[in-house]
Design an enzyme around this catalytic site. Sequence first.
Site, short mmCIF file in Angstrom:
data_model
loop_
_atom_site.label_atom_id
_atom_site.label_comp_id
_atom_site.label_asym_id
_atom_site.label_seq_id
_atom_site.Cartn_x
_atom_site.Cartn_y
_atom_site.Cartn_z
N ASP A 13 0.29 -1.32 0.14
CA ASP A 13 -0.22 0.15 -0.31
C ASP A 13 0.96 1.21 0.21
O ASP A 13 0.67 2.46 0.32
CB ASP A 13 -0.90 0.05 1.35
CG ASP A 13 -1.79 -1.42 1.48
OD1 ASP A 13 -2.28 -1.58 0.07
OD2 ASP A 13 -1.51 -1.67 2.58
N LYS A 16 1.88 1.85 -4.83
CA LYS A 16 2.69 1.29 -6.28
C LYS A 16 1.96 1.73 -7.44
O LYS A 16 2.17 2.34 -8.33
CB LYS A 16 2.70 -0.41 -5.81
CG LYS A 16 3.42 -0.28 -5.05
CD LYS A 16 4.63 -1.67 -5.18
CE LYS A 16 3.33 -2.68 -4.58
NZ LYS A 16 2.95 -2.36 -2.94
N GLY A 40 -3.65 -4.76 -4.48
CA GLY A 40 -5.48 -4.00 -5.61
C GLY A 40 -4.84 -2.83 -6.03
O GLY A 40 -4.33 -2.44 -4.98
N HIS A 41 -5.26 -2.30 -6.86
CA HIS A 41 -4.68 -0.59 -6.97
C HIS A 41 -5.12 -0.30 -7.81
O HIS A 41 -5.67 -0.74 -8.99
CB HIS A 41 -3.08 -0.40 -7.19
CG HIS A 41 -2.28 -1.70 -8.46
ND1 HIS A 41 -1.38 -2.47 -8.07
CD2 HIS A 41 -2.73 -1.46 -9.48
CE1 HIS A 41 -0.74 -3.15 -9.06
NE2 HIS A 41 -2.14 -2.02 -10.09
N GLN A 224 2.53 -6.10 -2.98
CA GLN A 224 2.82 -5.85 -1.64
C GLN A 224 3.39 -5.23 -1.33
O GLN A 224 4.37 -4.77 -1.56
CB GLN A 224 2.53 -8.13 -0.75
CG GLN A 224 1.21 -8.50 -1.25
CD GLN A 224 1.30 -8.69 -2.26
OE1 GLN A 224 1.96 -9.44 -2.59
NE2 GLN A 224 -0.57 -8.99 -2.36
P1 IMP Z 1 -2.39 -13.07 1.99
O1 IMP Z 1 -1.52 -12.21 1.47
O2 IMP Z 1 -3.90 -12.69 2.18
O3 IMP Z 1 -1.55 -13.76 2.55
O4 IMP Z 1 -2.04 -11.86 3.52
C1 IMP Z 1 -0.84 -11.87 3.94
C2 IMP Z 1 -1.02 -10.61 5.23
O5 IMP Z 1 -0.45 -9.94 3.58
C3 IMP Z 1 -1.50 -9.54 5.43
O6 IMP Z 1 -0.99 -9.07 6.64
C4 IMP Z 1 -2.58 -9.20 4.25
O7 IMP Z 1 -3.03 -7.93 4.63
C5 IMP Z 1 -0.46 -8.96 3.76
N1 IMP Z 1 -1.52 -8.34 2.51
C6 IMP Z 1 -1.80 -9.37 0.91
N2 IMP Z 1 -1.75 -8.51 -0.35
C7 IMP Z 1 -1.92 -7.24 0.43
C8 IMP Z 1 -1.31 -6.18 -0.36
O8 IMP Z 1 -1.33 -6.03 -1.79
N3 IMP Z 1 -1.57 -4.84 0.17
C9 IMP Z 1 -1.01 -4.58 1.78
N4 IMP Z 1 -1.22 -5.55 3.07
C10 IMP Z 1 -1.36 -7.59 1.85
#
Ligand code: IMP
Length: 430
Positions: A13, A16, A40-41, A224
């Site tokens: 977040d 990007k 997500g963007h 991420q």
């Molecule tokens: P997962 O990727 O859904 O398994 O989530 C694992 C961790 O990564 C959690 O803390 C999510 O909030 C974080 N996370 C996953 N994708 C994003 C993103 O695009 N932005 C911020 N945090 C993310």
Amino acid sequence: MANVAVVGAQWGDEGKGKIVDWLSARADVVVRFQGGHNAGHTLVVDGKVYKLSLLPSGIVRGGKVSVIGNGVVIDPFAFKDEVERLRGQGVRIDPVSLAIAENACLILPFHGELDRLREGAAGAGKIGTTGRGIGPAYEDKVGRRAIRVADLRSPDALGPKLDRLLTHHNALRAGFGAKAIDADALAEELRGIAGALLPYAQPVWRLLDEARKAGKRILYEGAQGVLLDVDHGTYPFVTSSNTVAGQAAAGAGVGPSSVGYTLAICKAYTTRVGSGPFPTELEDETGQRLGERGHEFGTVTGRKRRCGWFDAALVRQSLKISGVDGIALTKLDVLDGFDTLKVCTGYELDGEPLDHLPSGEEIQARVQPVYEEMPGWSGSTAGARSWADLPAEAVKYVRRIEELIDCPVALVSTSPEREDVILMRDPFAG
Ligand code: IMP
């Protein structure tokens, strides 16, 4: 001319979307190399808002090739929905503008269910995942039982593959009291969705090799952030892929030298969604003010993001790990109007100084940030496009960050608008 990899320097977040869009306008090929639809963007192009989760940012611009690399885990149903939604907005998506690695692994419906079942059972120890099935899908990949895109080409051979996969999952599901999955019904579902993916499936390593030889500009788009990397992040509160720039090569099928310049996107303060250590977190009015000014709500899950001061020690660490050449500093305007700003320069643990965040989960939870205070600024940085447009204290803040993180600032973003950027160095120039 260099090919560019873009990664997030913090916990995701970092803004990007805007920078990747700005760069993808200059690129010929845009490649996603890890993660899935947990990313997500939002892109705003010519006043139109596009929301992307799985597709590379280049897709909304004509004349580019977008690539979903083998390092990505693909939910075919989410993919189909995203393609249809974007087509409804007038975006052209066809096998010329989009390629999917035939060796990428699939996220299946029960992966999301397992993700949510586990999180539900974990209570206070939950990771706070996006619930999209990312972790379970990567587990199946390294467990060598995943269904890959190429498998959809041979529907008659799916049976034994599904049996192997479901032997594992049905045992797990029984432990959670969930209904067993029927292999025939799943095979039918996969046959039904195959047509949504297969027209794009190809050996993308070859496409990228040809693009490289033809001198095309390639942008590797990370999702991420480095602190969510499965090896280098705040484990176990991480995502299940490698988010570092090194993954651009393995997750796309190119050599490490294909990435000439690595740009890390870095917010002028810090946020995090989900659980896990966050040494500079502010659970007070200041944190709330950052969240409100920065509109810190997740794009994918709508969750409120935790907010805190800029952590230079942690960013310095993530830049070293990712081999970053320059950063794009975003959301500087969110800091407008603060009397004083704090920047974390290191930590203290049991009275001892630390210049980095060690790996132990218990230690990470206990470190205390050491702050340096800086004067804020009363003027506005919003929309600035040159150093001369910035208040003197804002320039000092950026310059001090540069020193503390031991990395040059290549660009500063001063508003959500694409052109509101102070450019010091064009990443594609190498
Ligand atoms: P997962 O990727 O859904 O398994 O989530 C694992 C961790 O990564 C959690 O803390 C999510 O909030 C974080 N996370 C996953 N994708 C994003 C993103 O695009 N932005 C911020 N945090 C993310």
